[in-house]
Design a protein around this motif. Structure first.
Motif, PDB file in Angstrom:
ATOM      1  N   ALA A   1      13.279 -10.519  12.966  1.00  0.00           N
ATOM      2  CA  ALA A   1      12.857  -9.189  12.365  1.00  0.00           C
ATOM      3  C   ALA A   1      13.901  -8.156  12.968  1.00  0.00           C
ATOM      4  N   SER A   2      13.584  -7.142  12.397  1.00  0.00           N
ATOM      5  CA  SER A   2      14.317  -5.813  13.096  1.00  0.00           C
ATOM      6  C   SER A   2      13.293  -4.818  13.391  1.00  0.00           C
ATOM      7  N   PRO A   3      13.731  -3.707  14.206  1.00  0.00           N
ATOM      8  CA  PRO A   3      12.967  -2.438  14.524  1.00  0.00           C
ATOM      9  C   PRO A   3      12.518  -1.877  12.997  1.00  0.00           C
ATOM     10  N   GLN A   4      13.254  -2.136  11.841  1.00  0.00           N
ATOM     11  CA  GLN A   4      12.748  -1.499  10.604  1.00  0.00           C
ATOM     12  C   GLN A   4      11.822  -2.160   9.995  1.00  0.00           C
ATOM     13  N   CYS A   5      11.830  -3.629  10.301  1.00  0.00           N
ATOM     14  CA  CYS A   5      10.866  -4.265   9.361  1.00  0.00           C
ATOM     15  C   CYS A   5      10.376  -5.784   9.961  1.00  0.00           C
TER      16      CYS A   5
ATOM     17  N   ASP B   1       0.849  -1.095  -0.028  1.00  0.00           N
ATOM     18  CA  ASP B   1       0.278   0.043  -0.091  1.00  0.00           C
ATOM     19  C   ASP B   1       0.952   1.247   0.053  1.00  0.00           C
ATOM     20  N   VAL B   2       1.154   1.862  -1.044  1.00  0.00           N
ATOM     21  CA  VAL B   2       1.988   3.074  -1.291  1.00  0.00           C
ATOM     22  C   VAL B   2       1.500   4.375  -0.355  1.00  0.00           C
ATOM     23  N   THR B   3       0.264   4.203   0.227  1.00  0.00           N
ATOM     24  CA  THR B   3       0.075   5.341   1.084  1.00  0.00           C
ATOM     25  C   THR B   3       0.487   5.077   2.441  1.00  0.00           C
ATOM     26  N   LYS B   4       1.289   3.884   2.809  1.00  0.00           N
ATOM     27  CA  LYS B   4       1.833   3.502   4.131  1.00  0.00           C
ATOM     28  C   LYS B   4       3.156   3.718   4.066  1.00  0.00           C
ATOM     29  N   ALA B   5       3.586   3.744   5.416  1.00  0.00           N
ATOM     30  CA  ALA B   5       5.069   3.839   5.790  1.00  0.00           C
ATOM     31  C   ALA B   5       5.768   2.517   5.820  1.00  0.00           C
ATOM     32  N   CYS B   6       6.689   2.321   4.495  1.00  0.00           N
ATOM     33  CA  CYS B   6       7.278   1.121   4.755  1.00  0.00           C
ATOM     34  C   CYS B   6       8.961   1.078   4.464  1.00  0.00           C
ATOM     35  N   ASN B   7       9.575   0.611   5.112  1.00  0.00           N
ATOM     36  CA  ASN B   7      11.116   0.875   5.007  1.00  0.00           C
ATOM     37  C   ASN B   7      11.506  -0.092   3.839  1.00  0.00           C
ATOM     38  N   LYS B   8      10.859  -1.127   3.567  1.00  0.00           N
ATOM     39  CA  LYS B   8      11.172  -1.954   2.449  1.00  0.00           C
ATOM     40  C   LYS B   8      11.189  -1.346   1.128  1.00  0.00           C
TER      41      LYS B   8
ATOM     42  N   SER C   1      10.254   1.944   0.654  1.00  0.00           N
ATOM     43  CA  SER C   1      10.632   3.217   0.893  1.00  0.00           C
ATOM     44  C   SER C   1      11.393   3.505   1.917  1.00  0.00           C
ATOM     45  N   PRO C   2      12.908   3.213   1.961  1.00  0.00           N
ATOM     46  CA  PRO C   2      13.839   2.976   2.929  1.00  0.00           C
ATOM     47  C   PRO C   2      13.701   4.592   3.747  1.00  0.00           C
ATOM     48  N   GLY C   3      13.792   4.370   5.062  1.00  0.00           N
ATOM     49  CA  GLY C   3      13.690   5.482   5.855  1.00  0.00           C
ATOM     50  C   GLY C   3      12.358   6.325   6.152  1.00  0.00           C
ATOM     51  N   SER C   4      11.354   5.588   5.659  1.00  0.00           N
ATOM     52  CA  SER C   4      10.002   6.093   5.633  1.00  0.00           C
ATOM     53  C   SER C   4       9.166   5.761   7.034  1.00  0.00           C
TER      54      SER C   4
ATOM     55  N   PRO D   1      15.993  -3.373   5.307  1.00  0.00           N
ATOM     56  CA  PRO D   1      14.918  -4.130   4.692  1.00  0.00           C
ATOM     57  C   PRO D   1      14.630  -4.111   3.239  1.00  0.00           C
ATOM     58  N   ASP D   2      15.164  -3.014   2.456  1.00  0.00           N
ATOM     59  CA  ASP D   2      14.753  -2.951   0.927  1.00  0.00           C
ATOM     60  C   ASP D   2      15.462  -4.012   0.268  1.00  0.00           C
ATOM     61  N   LEU D   3      16.514  -4.650   0.854  1.00  0.00           N
ATOM     62  CA  LEU D   3      17.164  -5.844   0.228  1.00  0.00           C
ATOM     63  C   LEU D   3      16.712  -7.055   0.594  1.00  0.00           C
ATOM     64  N   ASP D   4      16.057  -7.980  -0.232  1.00  0.00           N
ATOM     65  CA  ASP D   4      15.220  -9.089   0.134  1.00  0.00           C
ATOM     66  C   ASP D   4      16.510 -10.241   0.085  1.00  0.00           C
ATOM     67  N   THR D   5      17.646 -10.402  -0.583  1.00  0.00           N
ATOM     68  CA  THR D   5      18.360 -11.326  -0.797  1.00  0.00           C
ATOM     69  C   THR D   5      19.988 -10.615  -0.668  1.00  0.00           C
TER      70      THR D   5
END
Ligand SMILES: Cc1cc2nc3c(=O)[nH]c(=O)nc-3n(C[C@H](O)[C@H](O)[C@H](O)COP(=O)(O)OP(=O)(O)OC[C@H]3O[C@@H](n4cnc5c(N)ncnc54)[C@H](O)[C@@H]3O)c2cc1C
Length: 323
Positions: free
Chosen positions: A150-154, A121-128, A130-133, A197-201
């Protein structure tokens, strides 16, 4: 949907060469990528259609080499896979639908993106995405998200059922990278989210998966996959277990255990395996071993139910595999 260019390279090296162009992505079955384009989660400028490349075969020699473009249906139906690695076939058949599995490929299945609703959902904050959001999932609707690693970021989970089975059999992933052909163990392919978290692999950017190799793995002939989900089909795992078991005279001689739906990566349950080996093949021992692994869990407000779910599913499956 935004306009994009489209190309069909003639060979793998040509495909990798296109990846230096801005906004280039590989297109295989398109069952995940095209959905994400429609949602606006990704807006590639160039789709590099790899479906014409020669990675459609399954070869049996010192294990099994599966071309990255083998369809999910083709892999699940393969006689060698069903006989020697039933967990792989069962994991695929536990996911998606017949139509999707006909179209989806092995490489695409491994690199499909998370189903976390905040990522989609592009209206929501997601570090994966959109890093840093930030991460709206942490305090939001997260009943299906991660309890392990998991991590605090994701707190996203990896959605692939196939990846869980491949982790259980210690598969390796072969690819053509910017510096030529290379291979990586499936355990090193996927990563915890940490602060990236933007990196999956851990694949080098622009790499083309060419094959997945299953090593010879006699214990996998007695392996199974079990998945729990919110509804009976067309749904991702709330929790899943891939297991193989070798019991001799009532004692666990060897075991393999991997979990899905609980982490940013397929979770190989190494601690539980260690606890199981050389112990009695009893439900009580199975439960104690699962709990050793689950001691690492850090559930969120609404997903602690996954702890007993994973324990019970593991015990049930190991009981089924006990002769
Ligand atoms: C309604 C629905 C339900 C589903 N349920 C499940 C489920 O329960 N379990 C499950 O595991 N899956 C499920 N899926 C996901 C489905 O399995 C994936 O969409 C599919 O496997 C992706 O394969 P593809 O070939 O279509 O990949 P694509 O969509 O073409 O690509 C996905 C990603 O992988 C990259 N890619 C593809 N091939 C390669 C390659 N060879 N080398 C490098 N990069 C590559 C693409 O660039 C893209 O980023 C579901 C999908 C849908 C739509």
């Amino acid at each position: 949907m935004r306009p994009f260019e489209y190309e069909r390279p003639g060979d793998g090296h040509g495909a990798v060469a296109t990846m230096h162009r801005p906004g280039a992505v590989f297109l295989a079955g398109g069952t995940n990528l095209v959905d994400l384009m429609k949602l606006g989660v990704t807006s590639p400028e160039l789709l590099v259609d790899i479906t014409g490349l020669p990675y459609h075969g399954i070869e049996t020699r010192d294990g099994v080499r599966i071309g990255a473009l083998v369809s999910n249906t083709g892999l699940a139906r393969d006689d060698t896979i069903r006989r020697d690695y039933p967990v792989v076939s069962e994991a695929i058949l536990a996911g998606a639908s017949g139509q999707l599995r006909n179209r989806a490929t092995v490489g695409g299945n491994l690199l499909q993106r998370t189903r976390c609703r905040y990522f989609q959902d592009v209206t929501k904050a997601c570090n994966k995405r959109s890093p840093g959001s930030g991460c709206d999932a942490r305090d939001g609707e997260h009943h299906d998200l991660a309890i392990l690693g998991a991590s605090p970021q994701c707190v996203a989970t990896n959605p692939s059922d196939l990846a869980v089975a491949l982790s259980m059999v210690d598969a390796s992933v072969h690819y053509l990278g910017p510096h030529g052909p290379a291979a990586i163990s499936v355990h090193d392919l996927f990563r915890r989210p940490g602060d990236r978290p933007d990196l999956d692999t851990n694949l080098p950017p622009g790499s083309l998966i060419t094959a997945v190799v299953l090593p010879e793995c006699p214990i996998a002939a007695r392996s199974r996959y079990r998945k729990v989900r919110d509804r009976a089909s067309f749904a991702f795992a709330a929790g899943s277990v891939a297991a193989a078991l070798d019991v001799r005279d009532g004692i666990v001689h060897d075991v393999r255990l991997a979990w899905g739906g609980v982490a940013h990566l397929p979770w190989r349950a190494w601690a539980a395996e260690r606890a199981l080996r050389h112990g009695p093949a009893t439900p009580e021992h199975f439960a104690r071993a699962a709990e050793e692994e689950l001691a690492f869990a850090k559930p969120l407000r609404d997903n602690a139910y996954k702890i007993p779910l994973l324990r019970n599913l593991t015990v049930e499956l190991l009981r089924e595999l006990t002769p």
